[in-house]
Motif scaffolding. Structure first.
Motif, PDB file in Angstrom:
ATOM      1  N   ALA B 102       0.841  -1.204   0.000  1.00 37.19           N
ATOM      2  CA  ALA B 102       0.000   0.000   0.000  1.00 37.19           C
ATOM      3  C   ALA B 102       0.872   1.249   0.000  1.00 37.19           C
ATOM      4  O   ALA B 102       0.594   2.228  -0.699  1.00 37.19           O
ATOM      5  N   GLU B 103       1.955   1.211   0.781  1.00 33.58           N
ATOM      6  CA  GLU B 103       2.835   2.380   0.844  1.00 33.58           C
ATOM      7  C   GLU B 103       3.486   2.642  -0.512  1.00 33.58           C
ATOM      8  O   GLU B 103       3.533   3.780  -0.982  1.00 33.58           O
ATOM      9  N   THR B 105       2.351   1.853  -3.391  1.00 32.95           N
ATOM     10  CA  THR B 105       1.311   2.356  -4.291  1.00 32.95           C
ATOM     11  C   THR B 105       1.153   3.871  -4.130  1.00 32.95           C
ATOM     12  O   THR B 105       1.024   4.607  -5.110  1.00 32.95           O
ATOM     13  N   MET B 106       1.179   4.333  -2.871  1.00 29.40           N
ATOM     14  CA  MET B 106       1.050   5.776  -2.623  1.00 29.40           C
ATOM     15  C   MET B 106       2.199   6.552  -3.271  1.00 29.40           C
ATOM     16  O   MET B 106       1.986   7.590  -3.888  1.00 29.40           O
ATOM     17  N   TYR B 107       3.419   6.061  -3.108  1.00 32.31           N
ATOM     18  CA  TYR B 107       4.560   6.777  -3.709  1.00 32.31           C
ATOM     19  C   TYR B 107       4.454   6.789  -5.225  1.00 32.31           C
ATOM     20  O   TYR B 107       4.635   7.830  -5.867  1.00 32.31           O
ATOM     21  N   SER B 109       1.886   6.583  -7.066  1.00 32.45           N
ATOM     22  CA  SER B 109       0.739   7.329  -7.600  1.00 32.45           C
ATOM     23  C   SER B 109       1.108   8.779  -7.927  1.00 32.45           C
ATOM     24  O   SER B 109       0.407   9.441  -8.676  1.00 32.45           O
ATOM     25  N   ILE B 145      -1.282   0.806 -10.840  1.00 36.53           N
ATOM     26  CA  ILE B 145      -0.225   1.321  -9.954  1.00 36.53           C
ATOM     27  C   ILE B 145      -0.002   0.343  -8.813  1.00 36.53           C
ATOM     28  O   ILE B 145       1.134   0.032  -8.430  1.00 36.53           O
ATOM     29  N   SER B 146      -1.109  -0.171  -8.287  1.00 36.83           N
ATOM     30  CA  SER B 146      -1.011  -1.151  -7.206  1.00 36.83           C
ATOM     31  C   SER B 146      -0.297  -2.416  -7.702  1.00 36.83           C
ATOM     32  O   SER B 146       0.538  -3.005  -6.989  1.00 36.83           O
TER      33      SER B 146
END
Lengths: 346, 346
Positions: B102-103, B105-107, B109, B145-146
């Motif tokens: 999840a982390e 994915t955030m970067y 994005s 992205i994930s």
């Protein structure tokens, strides 16, 4: 009776939880000071308060320039401490150090449509004001979801915002209601805005947004000389050419700052009167403002210098706050995962 | 010389790392068996292989129906074990149990524009085939992205895919190149597709996509009776009314399945010839196919029953694999955070 009422209202206040924070994209300035920092220094005595240094959110429009974010994290923490935010009273934490926030964002992203994000007025305005062209980063479009994760992770009930941020509160509460409906339980808490009564402080040139690179703002770390220079170059009334001429107070940044910072508003009103009538020069009003700002900022700057010189201490404060915050938000994450039936390892 | 070449190719193979997985939205069926499961059971002897049970990705279009995902996680793990995927050779892990994904994915994005996602042909096709209307969940739009986070988190180099998934590989490699350019270092590894040679297995009705609720697929867990029923109702040649009539092999699902599952392809070719000439009835071809499928699925079903009856063991396998995977992907996350300058607590 009175005593009982008083007790009730005190316990209500204690039940409230504040979440606030700043994107770590620059040092904080006088706009932050009057807009939020002073308020936070007061609120910490009344409420449980968490301040999030939003480095991940800072990256949503600085993905290609991450230094702008990483180099400002400790600056922002030093700014907080300098204005009297007390890490024993306020939890100061770093967004990127709290994995549960990224995880919550992923779960919530399934509950918000792309169209809903694109309709968000705050996001729309911000996209319009930035130079993304047609290349809006995905992270930027979805930052309202990330913000909802931040707010709900701490079960925050009161969010200090300006008018322009009200759509973010609404977006958060939509997610809260959807999630609670899936969970068939009140696992997340709706939040309310704590609207700021202070109008946004204009930049010293009275035109563009405050920005260090534009040289139109006074930082909490600005030197005596810089403050003096900034006040001297402040936008006043361009038609006020001679001291004896009547001057205009509206749009005169010197008076806007006097309103925001001078402790004696009667005195400021007298000055305004005299300025309008003619006979008060910009040199004089600027001198009065400069004295006032120097007096406010001297102790802030000195405290800031002490704090920024001990980076290890700043890191420790941030790390402790982040660990506490990860513990807190992990509980909420656990509830959210439970709502989705994902609890095999619990 | 030959021996040296052999050694080289072996060491190349060992350096390759495979990531693959399934959305946990249903039990696995014969389509998975020929399309991917058999291949994985072989690849695990040759390569380091991680299989991700993608529950988070399953939620991207089941946010309002999470039970469809949560109830199938252990089913999918039991399916893996039943076909011979060995947890001592293959790491089996659960996406939602690996916060680093999840982390990441955030970067990432922040490095992919919304427009780029909307142009992704795989996403476009999938959006068209689903009934989102104008309400595409944000999580669904961003699942490429994930997926890039999943692939890069394991430094996977080989991704088993069908043609239709090639745009996902390209999207991942774009992120890899952007990140490496920000890091000015090769911290992430580009991946290559391992293209499946097996055509997609059609459903038993020859029309729609395989789905348990449509009753047009044979699950790995299907009973002897269900398999028999499914084969008997299989779509053949609607114009082949009498045994002595010539029949059509193209589009005849019985022959498609015989091609995919029968061990003796010469025998299947003889059957096809006879069917085309006339004189071979659908009852006979279906009987041959049923025997073949019963033989393949009997041991798989029996193994599956043993595994699914010991849920604690399945959970333990998944938990161990997920912990190992979190360790692995945390290292990559650390590198990515470093690239963004976010390393205060390291």
């Amino acid at each position: 009776m009175h005593s009982q009422l008083h007790q009730n209202s005190k316990s209500d206040a204690q039940a409230e939880k504040i979440l606030t924070g700043d994107r770590a994209t620059g040092q904080l300035h006088l706009g932050h000071y009057v807009g939020s920092l002073q308020q936070r220094a007061k609120l910490q005595h009344q409420y449980e308060q968490t301040i999030l240094v939003a480095d991940l959110q800072g990256l949503t429009d600085n993905g290609n320039n991450p230094h702008k974010v990483s180099s400002n994290i400790l600056n922002v923490v030093a700014d907080y401490l300098a204005v009297g935010i007390d890490p024993l009273k306020t939890t100061i934490c770093l967004q990127s150090a709290i994995p549960a926030l990224a995880e919550l964002t992923m779960y919530y992203s399934n509950l918000v449509s792309v169209a809903r994000l694109q309709r968000n007025p705050t996001v729309k305005n911000e996209i319009a004001s930035k130079s993304f062209g047609s290349s809006i980063p995905t992270g930027f479009l979805m930052y309202p979801i990330s913000q909802a994760a931040d707010i709900t992770a701490f079960k925050a009930t009161l969010i200090p915002v300006g008018d322009d941020q009200l759509p973010m509160i609404e977006q958060t509460n939509e997610i809260v209601r959807k999630l609670n409906s899936i969970a068939q339980d009140e696992i997340l808490v709706e939040c309310r805005p704590l609207l700021s009564k202070v109008p946004r402080l204009p930049s010293t040139d009275g035109k563009s947004k405050m920005s260090k690179s534009m040289g139109n703002c006074i930082l909490l770390s600005s030197s005596e000389k810089d403050i003096s220079k900034a006040v001297k170059s402040m936008y006043t009334d361009p038609n006020h050419l001679r001291i004896e001429d009547p001057g205009q107070v509206e749009g005169n940044i010197v008076f806007t700052y006097l309103d925001a910072f001078h402790s004696d508003l009667n005195y400021v009103n007298d000055l305004k009167q005299k300025y309008k009538e003619g006979g008060l020069g910009d040199g004089t009003t600027k001198k009065i403002l400069e004295e006032c700002l120097q007096e406010i900022l001297r102790p802030v700057r000195e405290r800031r210098e002490t704090f920024i010189s001990d980076k290890a201490q700043l890191i420790e404060i941030l790390q402790k706050g982040s660990e506490k915050s990860q513990d807190e938000s992990s509980q909420v994450l656990k509830d959210v995962k439970n709502a989705f039936g994902l609890n095999l390892f619990q």
